[in-house]
Design a protein around this motif. Sequence first.
Motif, PDB file in Angstrom:
ATOM      1  N   SER A 143       5.030   2.654   3.700  1.00 52.72           N
ATOM      2  CA  SER A 143       5.353   1.895   2.501  1.00 52.72           C
ATOM      3  C   SER A 143       4.393   0.711   2.376  1.00 52.72           C
ATOM      4  O   SER A 143       3.923   0.178   3.371  1.00 52.72           O
ATOM      5  CB  SER A 143       6.783   1.380   2.590  1.00 52.72           C
ATOM      6  N   LYS A 144       4.108   0.355   1.132  1.00 55.02           N
ATOM      7  CA  LYS A 144       3.116  -0.712   0.942  1.00 55.02           C
ATOM      8  C   LYS A 144       3.720  -2.012   0.418  1.00 55.02           C
ATOM      9  O   LYS A 144       2.990  -2.943   0.108  1.00 55.02           O
ATOM     10  CB  LYS A 144       2.045  -0.249  -0.054  1.00 55.02           C
ATOM     11  N   GLU A 146      -1.080  11.328   0.236  1.00 52.01           N
ATOM     12  CA  GLU A 146       0.188  12.066   0.163  1.00 52.01           C
ATOM     13  C   GLU A 146       0.016  13.497   0.655  1.00 52.01           C
ATOM     14  O   GLU A 146       0.688  14.405   0.182  1.00 52.01           O
ATOM     15  CB  GLU A 146       0.725  12.083  -1.283  1.00 52.01           C
ATOM     16  N   ARG A 159      14.616  -4.360   1.298  1.00 51.39           N
ATOM     17  CA  ARG A 159      14.006  -3.680   0.149  1.00 51.39           C
ATOM     18  C   ARG A 159      15.030  -3.486  -0.979  1.00 51.39           C
ATOM     19  O   ARG A 159      14.707  -3.579  -2.157  1.00 51.39           O
ATOM     20  CB  ARG A 159      13.455  -2.334   0.630  1.00 51.39           C
ATOM     21  N   ASP A 166      -6.793   9.617  -5.934  1.00 56.29           N
ATOM     22  CA  ASP A 166      -7.811   8.560  -5.956  1.00 56.29           C
ATOM     23  C   ASP A 166      -8.590   8.487  -4.646  1.00 56.29           C
ATOM     24  O   ASP A 166      -8.549   7.480  -3.938  1.00 56.29           O
ATOM     25  CB  ASP A 166      -7.139   7.203  -6.223  1.00 56.29           C
ATOM     26  N   ASP A 173       5.804  11.125  -3.487  1.00 58.59           N
ATOM     27  CA  ASP A 173       6.201  10.932  -2.087  1.00 58.59           C
ATOM     28  C   ASP A 173       7.619  11.406  -1.783  1.00 58.59           C
ATOM     29  O   ASP A 173       8.194  11.025  -0.772  1.00 58.59           O
ATOM     30  CB  ASP A 173       6.037   9.461  -1.693  1.00 58.59           C
TER      31      ASP A 173
HETATM   32  N1  LIG Z   1      -3.917   7.970  -8.034  1.00 54.87           N
HETATM   33  C1  LIG Z   1      -3.292   6.944  -7.450  1.00 54.87           C
HETATM   34  N2  LIG Z   1      -2.032   7.101  -6.990  1.00 54.87           N
HETATM   35  C2  LIG Z   1      -1.427   6.041  -6.400  1.00 54.87           C
HETATM   36  C3  LIG Z   1      -2.054   4.794  -6.265  1.00 54.87           C
HETATM   37  N3  LIG Z   1      -1.185   3.961  -5.639  1.00 54.87           N
HETATM   38  C4  LIG Z   1      -0.065   4.663  -5.402  1.00 54.87           C
HETATM   39  N4  LIG Z   1      -0.200   5.926  -5.857  1.00 54.87           N
HETATM   40  C5  LIG Z   1       0.792   7.002  -5.876  1.00 54.87           C
HETATM   41  O1  LIG Z   1       1.800   6.593  -6.784  1.00 54.87           O
HETATM   42  C6  LIG Z   1       3.099   6.963  -6.331  1.00 54.87           C
HETATM   43  C7  LIG Z   1       3.949   5.714  -6.135  1.00 54.87           C
HETATM   44  O2  LIG Z   1       3.372   4.901  -5.132  1.00 54.87           O
HETATM   45  P1  LIG Z   1       4.159   4.467  -3.813  1.00 54.87           P
HETATM   46  O3  LIG Z   1       3.140   4.069  -2.800  1.00 54.87           O
HETATM   47  O4  LIG Z   1       5.117   5.512  -3.409  1.00 54.87           O
HETATM   48  O5  LIG Z   1       4.895   3.181  -4.307  1.00 54.87           O
HETATM   49  P2  LIG Z   1       6.368   2.743  -3.936  1.00 54.87           P
HETATM   50  O6  LIG Z   1       7.302   3.892  -4.092  1.00 54.87           O
HETATM   51  O7  LIG Z   1       6.666   1.538  -4.695  1.00 54.87           O
HETATM   52  O8  LIG Z   1       6.236   2.343  -2.421  1.00 54.87           O
HETATM   53  P3  LIG Z   1       6.518   3.187  -1.071  1.00 54.87           P
HETATM   54  O9  LIG Z   1       7.000   4.548  -1.421  1.00 54.87           O
HETATM   55  O10 LIG Z   1       7.511   2.410  -0.317  1.00 54.87           O
HETATM   56  O11 LIG Z   1       5.174   3.237  -0.387  1.00 54.87           O
HETATM   57  C8  LIG Z   1       2.868   7.773  -5.073  1.00 54.87           C
HETATM   58  O12 LIG Z   1       2.805   9.133  -5.430  1.00 54.87           O
HETATM   59  C9  LIG Z   1       1.511   7.273  -4.578  1.00 54.87           C
HETATM   60  O13 LIG Z   1       0.824   8.247  -3.823  1.00 54.87           O
HETATM   61  C10 LIG Z   1      -3.399   4.656  -6.764  1.00 54.87           C
HETATM   62  O14 LIG Z   1      -4.034   3.626  -6.694  1.00 54.87           O
HETATM   63  N5  LIG Z   1      -3.955   5.756  -7.354  1.00 54.87           N
END
Ligand SMILES: Nc1nc2c(ncn2[C@@H]2O[C@H](COP(=O)(O)OP(=O)(O)OP(=O)(O)O)[C@@H](O)[C@H]2O)c(=O)[nH]1
Length: 329
Positions: free
Chosen positions: A308-309, A105, A230, A134, A189
């Motif tokens: 996005s994951k 990020e 989504r 992480d 994010d």
């Molecule tokens: N420390 C840590 N932070 C994580 C991990 N996975 C995701 N994050 C953070 O957790 C928050 C939420 O994850 P996102 O990847 O945004 O999940 P999401 O909103 O469902 O998916 P997208 O935004 O579409 O990618 C974000 O701030 C990520 O950077 C992890 O394994 N460890």
Amino acid sequence: MDWVLGKVVDQSDCGASLGNTKIIDLVFADDAVTFTESLEVLVMALEALHEEAKPLGLEVSWLKTKVQVFGDLLDEAVQSVHACGDVTLRMTGDKYSVLLPTYNEKDNLPIIVWLLCKYFDESGFVYEIIIIDDGSPDGTLEVAKKLQDIYGEEKIVLRPRAKKLGLGTAYIHGIKHATGNFVFIMDADLSHHPKFMAEFIKVQKEGNFDVVSGTRYGGDGGVYGWDLKRKVISRGANYVTQVLLRPGASDLTGSFRLYRKEVLQKLVESCVSKGYVFQMEMIIRARQFNYTIGEVPISFVDRVYGESKLGGAEIMGFVKGLLYLFATT
Ligand SMILES: Nc1nc2c(ncn2[C@@H]2O[C@H](COP(=O)(O)OP(=O)(O)OP(=O)(O)O)[C@@H](O)[C@H]2O)c(=O)[nH]1
Ligand SMILES: [Mg+2]
């Protein structure tokens, strides 16, 4: 102090323009640290007021007691500030720890931290931001260190881990280091805007809730920037869960929430799921433990920078987790 301020207001009710707004602003403008200083200014302001009041023939004997009143200053002053609407929120002795888990990020982090500091500083709440990175390969931690240099170690706390260990354990790790009695969790994010935090705090106080959950599916909440697929997945997941588990909260997969610290601790320790279902389990368990849940409508915007994951594996993981919860709770 209550009384002194009360009098100031009374005087102006008599029709005399004595600048009471200014005086009240002085007291309210500052946070707890500079509060004492501002009271000294208030004393001087009251002196001036006294002088101003004289020719108007107003009853100003109350000023004579100011020395005693300011003698045991803070407690009474704080109560008086409590009595005055919005400002009540600032002097409650509450501290808000914001847990920001980050994985890749680096572009979003400076903006979210800047926004957080801006909104918290403006509202006067006591806070800290705990960044749990992480081992992001994109150098998020280096960015976080720079932010810590800028905003100070009191406000920005770094609790990195060596590798990607997942969100659930990131929260557990973060809570260990949280010094606040309330904990916000949010994504880094920019999907979650800090401007809603004051509302979270207000709702929590009004209802004395254990959990306040940001909702995209209630009130004026909404989702922006997601494609249809989504939206359908998120809505669908939420709907199926509502039907199966009847959790009594309108947004189950959201991750913008405010918890009492001990409540969050208990919930994360009792949650078994990983991945997307984790946030949902938190709410389901909260209901199980009879914690009270308030809601704040939020607008959720798709992540600003980064990939996005969400893919097939995450969706399958969600369905499995949901079925597990359905079977076991
Ligand atoms: N420390 C840590 N932070 C994580 C991990 N996975 C995701 N994050 C953070 O957790 C928050 C939420 O994850 P996102 O990847 O945004 O999940 P999401 O909103 O469902 O998916 P997208 O935004 O579409 O990618 C974000 O701030 C990520 O950077 C992890 O394994 N460890
Ligand atoms: Mg996100």
